[in-house]
Write an enzyme that holds these catalytic residues in place. Structure first.
Site, mmCIF file in Angstrom:
data_model
loop_
_atom_site.group_PDB
_atom_site.id
_atom_site.type_symbol
_atom_site.label_atom_id
_atom_site.label_comp_id
_atom_site.label_asym_id
_atom_site.label_seq_id
_atom_site.Cartn_x
_atom_site.Cartn_y
_atom_site.Cartn_z
ATOM 1 C CB SER A 22 9.137 17.554 -32.538
ATOM 2 O OG SER A 22 8.719 16.371 -33.181
ATOM 3 N N GLY A 47 7.143 11.956 -41.438
ATOM 4 C CA GLY A 47 7.237 13.402 -41.562
ATOM 5 C C GLY A 47 7.634 13.829 -42.960
ATOM 6 C CG HIS A 49 -1.786 -1.180 1.343
ATOM 7 N ND1 HIS A 49 -2.659 -1.554 0.350
ATOM 8 C CD2 HIS A 49 -1.906 -2.107 2.335
ATOM 9 C CE1 HIS A 49 -3.297 -2.657 0.731
ATOM 10 N NE2 HIS A 49 -2.852 -3.021 1.920
ATOM 11 C CG HIS A 88 -6.302 -5.860 0.882
ATOM 12 N ND1 HIS A 88 -7.289 -5.239 1.618
ATOM 13 C CD2 HIS A 88 -5.152 -5.696 1.568
ATOM 14 C CE1 HIS A 88 -6.747 -4.732 2.720
ATOM 15 N NE2 HIS A 88 -5.459 -4.986 2.705
ATOM 16 C CB THR A 101 13.931 14.564 -40.288
ATOM 17 O OG1 THR A 101 14.651 15.516 -41.083
ATOM 18 C CG2 THR A 101 14.880 13.915 -39.277
ATOM 19 C CG MET A 102 10.212 17.767 -41.275
ATOM 20 S SD MET A 102 8.908 18.907 -40.745
ATOM 21 C CE MET A 102 8.080 17.944 -39.513
#
Length: 575
Positions: free
Chosen positions: A446, A558, A59, A221, A494-495
């Site tokens: 991003s 991208g 717990h 429990h 990447t793009m």
């Protein structure tokens, strides 16, 4: 199949967990030969009432996380979800008594094993002449009809630790502390809801839920709740919880009504994300205030968990000013949240957004024909991106979190709404600047930042001219900004690969007599070829760079999106 757990052994996990907490907290000590943790300054508590609690492990941070000045003197831990041994409870009572404390209060959650073991230890201690009292806390508001066993002890027990600790620190006597916390416990209720079960180390999950089910009114429990409900929104589930736990026809309800002042605890049962916890907290605050309930204090965090259970419980405690002072009293317990000592209800939760600076002079504003041509272009781009959502998401699952299409779709939807809202700016520079702000706010991720950078930089050359050389310069400026801040280069998968390839072709616009569509057609074909070529590249930037390039057998999403945008621009201009 048993669930995986990060531990050394099933039998030793409770000991190891308690030892780890003590090892990292100089204010705690272990009692030799027992699974007991005590305040390391125990000998300084002469004449003060000692507070002991505990129960099964699993717990955390309850119970050892609440040892400290202003809360518990010590705890006795059992194995996972198992009551502690009578001998260890008795040893803890003797230890605090021999340190010179003025009696001991045992704070026990209402479970049969805990009642029996703590009760037996109490009787043995009293037979030795030690002053020991015991309060049994039952704050469960799940059961509409109470059975002989009574209400289970849940997260509200932690509030009792806090109230009793503040009273003990103030020098209040044993009988008075016992009486006062017993009264507090009568005006408190807790209800839990879970999206999953949990599993005791070495065992299977205690129950199974289908993907569209939620367990309501469960304990701590892993036991099943009072009923299962269909999955719903956080607002709907929180409303259902509050309706259930405050309904006067419910025998275990907490008597909260319009005009009541409460302490609210939003407790993570172990495996709920902090994102969801915040959503539930917001829903609870709004729902209670809509009922006319004043939230005097709000505690949000993990106070009493059930291993890895993905669930949450809500605790409501009716509180007047004297009780709030006890809740606010200082404590050194590591598990107690640093709660703001002020009412949640009645305060201003937002401030006006700052005013935007006036737009700078733009010598092309009077020549807005180019920007008018861009409206149908933008509409075509939006339609294209919306149609590519699933395809881009599928490509992104191999290298990222599978949301590239969703991100671009979000941008498209935002642009569509913006175009419908009113007239577009009168110049290309203003149009690109407004688009950059829109994407930064609505697109996210991003991609939103990169597109925002690109458009912000691209707008600058268009402030004085809007001829083809200026548009080529705009492309150059946008690419330079993306590289400077994004740290990507052509060939990094990447793009930028698509945009860079197009930018090289658009250099032809700087030559006298260049044809708009002829050059743009070559640029689009180069961008599409570059996007396709990314499937053979090793990722040098972006999220994909963190995984093995052997898995990346599809083009970068991208780059595909950027090429599709350029294609949509070309087709819109051709039509």
């Amino acid at each position: 199949m048993t669930s995986k757990k990060l531990m050394n052994s099933v039998t030793g996990c409770a000991d190891d967990a308690l030892a780890g907490l003590v090892a990292c907290n100089p204010n705690l000590q272990l009692l030799q030969g027992h699974r007991v943790a005590l305040r390391s300054d125990l000998d300084s508590l002469k004449g003060q009432v000692a507070l002991l609690s505990g129960g099964g492990s699993g717990h955390e941070p309850a119970h050892a996380g609440f040892i400290g000045k202003g809360m518990l003197t010590g705890v006795i831990a059992g194995a996972v979800f198992t009551s502690p041994a009578v001998g260890s409870i008795l040893a803890a009572i003797r230890a605090v008594a021999q340190a010179g404390t003025a009696g001991t209060l045992l704070i026990v959650k209402n479970y049969t094993g805990d009642r029996l073991n703590f009760g037996l230890a109490r009787e043995q201690a009293r037979a030795e002449g030690l002053p020991v009292e015991m309060v049994v806390i039952g704050d469960d508001s799940a059961f509409t009809v109470l059975k002989k066993a009574g209400r289970r002890g849940l997260c509200g027990t932690v509030l009792i630790h806090k109230v009793a600790g503040a009273l003990a620190e103030a020098g209040v006597g044993l009988e008075e502390i016992t009486r006062r916390v017993s009264e507090v416990a009568k005006v408190m209720g807790t209800l839990g809801v879970s999206l999953s079960s949990c599993s005791v180390p070495g065992s299977k999950p205690t129950f199974e839920l289908s993907t569209d089910e939620v367990e309501l009114g469960l304990g701590i429990h892993g036991e099943a709740g009072v009923r299962r409900i269909k999955m719903a929104t956080a607002d709907e589930i929180v409303k259902l919880m509050l309706d259930h736990m405050t309904n006067p026809s419910n025998a275990s309800h907490v008597p909260v009504q319009s005009g009541s002042s409460v302490v609210l605890v939003v407790n993570n049962l172990g495996g709920l994300s902090f994102l969801e916890l915040g959503i539930v907290a917001d829903a609870a605050v709004r729902a209670l205030e809509a009922r006319g309930v004043k939230i005097a204090r709000a505690l949000v965090g993990t106070f009493m968990s059930a291993l890895e259970m993905a669930g949450v419980s809500l605790t409501l405690l009716l509180a007047d000013e004297p009780l709030l002072k006890l809740i606010d009293a200082e404590t050194s317990a590591s598990g107690w949240t640093n709660t703001v000592k002020a009412s949640v209800t009645g305060r201003t939760r937002s401030r006006a957004a700052p005013t935007e600076p006036p737009e700078g002079p733009d010598s092309t504003a009077a020549r807005g024909s180019a920007s008018k041509r861009m409206v149908p272009v933008l509409e075509r781009v939006c339609t294209t991106l919306l149609g590519l959502e699933e395809h881009l998401n599928a490509l992104d699952r191999a290298a990222g979190d599978g949301d590239c299409g969703t991100t671009h779709s979000r941008a498209a939807t935002a642009i569509q709404g913006w175009l419908k809202a009113g007239p577009s700016p009168t110049s290309p520079a203003q149009l690109l600047s407004r688009l950059s702000v829109l994407l930064l706010e609505k697109m996210g991720g991003s991609s939103g930042a990169l597109y925002g950078l690109f458009l912000t930089a691209a707008a600058q050359p268009l402030r004085t001219k809007t001829d083809l050389p200026a548009w080529s310069a705009a492309m150059d400026a946008g690419l330079e900004a993306m590289q400077r801040y994004g740290k990507a280069a052509p060939g990094d998968r990447t793009m930028l690969d698509s945009l860079w390839a197009a930018g090289q072709e658009l250099q032809a616009w700087k030559s006298p007599g260049a044809d708009l569509l002829q050059v743009l057609t070559k640029a689009v074909k180069s961008a599409e070829a570059a996007a396709e070529a990314t499937k053979h590249m090793e990722a040098g930037a972006g999220r994909a760079s963190y995984i093995s390039s052997a898995r990346l057998d599809q083009p970068d999403p991208g780059a595909v999106a950027a090429a599709a945008i350029l294609r949509a621009i070309l087709e819109a201009l051709q039509s």
